[in-house]
Design a protein around this motif. Structure first.
Motif, mmCIF file in Angstrom:
data_model
loop_
_atom_site.group_PDB
_atom_site.id
_atom_site.type_symbol
_atom_site.label_atom_id
_atom_site.label_comp_id
_atom_site.label_asym_id
_atom_site.label_seq_id
_atom_site.Cartn_x
_atom_site.Cartn_y
_atom_site.Cartn_z
ATOM 1 N N GLY A 154 0.910 -1.133 0.082
ATOM 2 C CA GLY A 154 -0.050 -0.030 -0.012
ATOM 3 C C GLY A 154 0.639 1.180 0.122
ATOM 4 O O GLY A 154 1.990 1.292 -0.067
ATOM 5 N N PHE A 155 0.013 2.448 0.066
ATOM 6 C CA PHE A 155 0.895 3.610 0.057
ATOM 7 C C PHE A 155 2.041 3.871 1.068
ATOM 8 O O PHE A 155 3.127 4.034 1.045
ATOM 9 N N GLY A 206 -10.993 3.448 2.910
ATOM 10 C CA GLY A 206 -12.117 4.304 2.090
ATOM 11 C C GLY A 206 -13.471 4.341 2.716
ATOM 12 O O GLY A 206 -14.038 3.018 3.067
ATOM 13 N N ARG A 248 2.357 7.582 -4.536
ATOM 14 C CA ARG A 248 1.768 6.378 -4.516
ATOM 15 C C ARG A 248 0.332 6.303 -3.668
ATOM 16 O O ARG A 248 0.023 5.319 -3.714
ATOM 17 N N GLN A 249 -0.292 7.521 -3.342
ATOM 18 C CA GLN A 249 -1.341 7.513 -2.654
ATOM 19 C C GLN A 249 -2.591 7.059 -3.749
ATOM 20 O O GLN A 249 -2.490 7.789 -4.716
ATOM 21 N N SER A 250 -3.660 6.460 -3.330
ATOM 22 C CA SER A 250 -4.767 6.008 -4.114
ATOM 23 C C SER A 250 -5.514 7.290 -4.721
ATOM 24 O O SER A 250 -5.525 8.241 -3.840
ATOM 25 N N ARG A 307 -8.199 7.670 -4.965
ATOM 26 C CA ARG A 307 -9.597 8.159 -4.456
ATOM 27 C C ARG A 307 -9.357 9.058 -3.362
ATOM 28 O O ARG A 307 -10.658 9.601 -3.029
ATOM 29 N N TYR A 362 -1.200 6.302 -10.150
ATOM 30 C CA TYR A 362 -1.945 6.057 -9.120
ATOM 31 C C TYR A 362 -2.521 4.812 -8.918
ATOM 32 O O TYR A 362 -3.055 4.501 -9.932
ATOM 33 N N GLN A 363 -2.496 4.034 -7.908
ATOM 34 C CA GLN A 363 -3.248 2.711 -7.794
ATOM 35 C C GLN A 363 -4.637 3.105 -7.649
ATOM 36 O O GLN A 363 -4.833 4.042 -6.672
ATOM 37 N N VAL A 364 -5.663 2.536 -7.975
ATOM 38 C CA VAL A 364 -6.988 2.850 -7.699
ATOM 39 C C VAL A 364 -7.708 1.757 -6.849
ATOM 40 O O VAL A 364 -7.201 0.542 -6.942
#
Length: 327
Positions: free
Chosen positions: A18-19, A90, A186-188, A190, A325-327
């Motif tokens: 993860g981030f 989330g 790297r933060q999502s 969203r 970004y990863q989503v």
């Protein structure tokens, strides 16, 4: 905290792809730790943020799920310190699928702390400022009441309580790390900062946001990671919950204006009704009191919001759109 504290230690990081988790893996490797990185199993086999470590002997990448107690037990075995970051995050999705938050966040955290008890490992458990709900007083210290304003925050309140109960009942060495809003590379997408930057990078001249009036306390990811490491190295933090925040707040509207300025683009901010949260569920104000972690460990944030936003924009701007970004 001594720089050599992590040299040669065997450390497990859950949620390692993860981030924040991947940034923590980077920092531990830099300090000489041997890292076992537990990542959520994906049938499509994407390494994501941990791709650089797939052939690195300093990092053992392990795929699995914290909901499986047998796998968690194997992951914890032989480690000295466990940083537990794996969680279903989330807020909006927690309205849709609250049971999945209970399973991953509460049951998963119980699996981790129970394994730490069995194997004698120290655990640093990740909480969130969302456990506080909207500020009843500011700045918010660790004695601020918990307010479960979303199923997500309720699951994290329950997870924190479960982990701390193991310290009270069994003497398991646990500490709870409670970051306020962390941001950075790297933060999502969203999250609010990358959501705005993505719109700016795409050339949009209208920035669409949910409510612009709530305030948040934003911490740059390297400062958050240093906080995790400081808490993990501190005997004084055992049995305690420590806020990680900067102690300054900014409204989402003002933040968006700062992001427009950092990007050098021209754009105006508008409220998008589709992005608004249920009224009683919106957290209006978050502002940390970080004096406890300062006194226990000496940690203090180093990166200003302006500098952190500039670094985040520079990182995003230099990446191909499909990989930002990863989503």
């Amino acid at each position: 905290m001594h720089d050599d504290h992590w040299e040669g230690r065997r450390v497990l990081v859950t949620g390692a792809e993860g981030f924040i988790g991947s940034a923590l893996v980077d920092a531990l490797v830099d300090r000489g730790a041997r890292v076992r990185a537990l990542c959520h199993y994906k049938p499509y086999g994407e390494a994501g943020n941990l791709a650089p470590y797939l052939d690195d002997p300093r990092v053992e990448v392990l795929a699995g799920d914290v909901r499986d107690p047998f796998l968690v037990d194997q992951a914890v075995a032989g480690t000295d310190t466990v940083f537990h970051l794996a969680a279903l995050i989330g807020i909006p999705y927690s309205y849709v699928a609250p049971e999945s938050y209970v399973q991953t966040n509460v049951v998963g955290s119980h699996n981790v702390v129970a394994a730490c008890r069995r194997h004698g490992a120290r655990m640093v458990h990740t909480s969130t400022s969302e456990t506080y709900g909207s500020a009843l007083r500011v700045p918010m210290d660790e004695s601020h009441p918990a307010q479960p304003q979303s199923p997500y925050s309720a699951s994290k309140i329950a997870a924190d309580a479960m982990v701390l109960s193991y310290h009270a009942a069994f003497g398991t060495p646990v500490a709870v790390c409670r970051p306020f809003n962390t941001y950075g590379p790297r933060q999502s997408a969203r999250a609010v900062i990358p959501a705005v930057l993505e719109q700016l990078a795409a050339g949009s001249d209208v920035i669409r946001l949910g409510s612009t009036t709530p305030t948040r306390d934003f911490t740059y990811v390297t400062d958050t990671v240093e906080g995790f490491l400081a808490i993990g190295a501190s005997d004084a933090a055992i049995g305690r919950t420590c806020n990680l925040g900067t102690g300054s707040e900014v409204s989402i509207g003002a933040l968006a204006e700062m992001l427009v300025a950092v990007s050098g683009r021209r754009a105006r901010v508008v409220v998008d009704d589709a992005r608004l949260r249920p009224e009683a569920s919106e957290v209006d104000r978050l502002l940390s009191d970080n004096s406890l972690v300062r006194s226990l460990t000496g940690w203090a944030p180093q990166v200003t919001l302006e500098d952190g936003l500039a670094r985040t924009w520079a990182w995003l701007r230099d990446r191909p759109a499909s990989r930002r970004y990863q989503v």
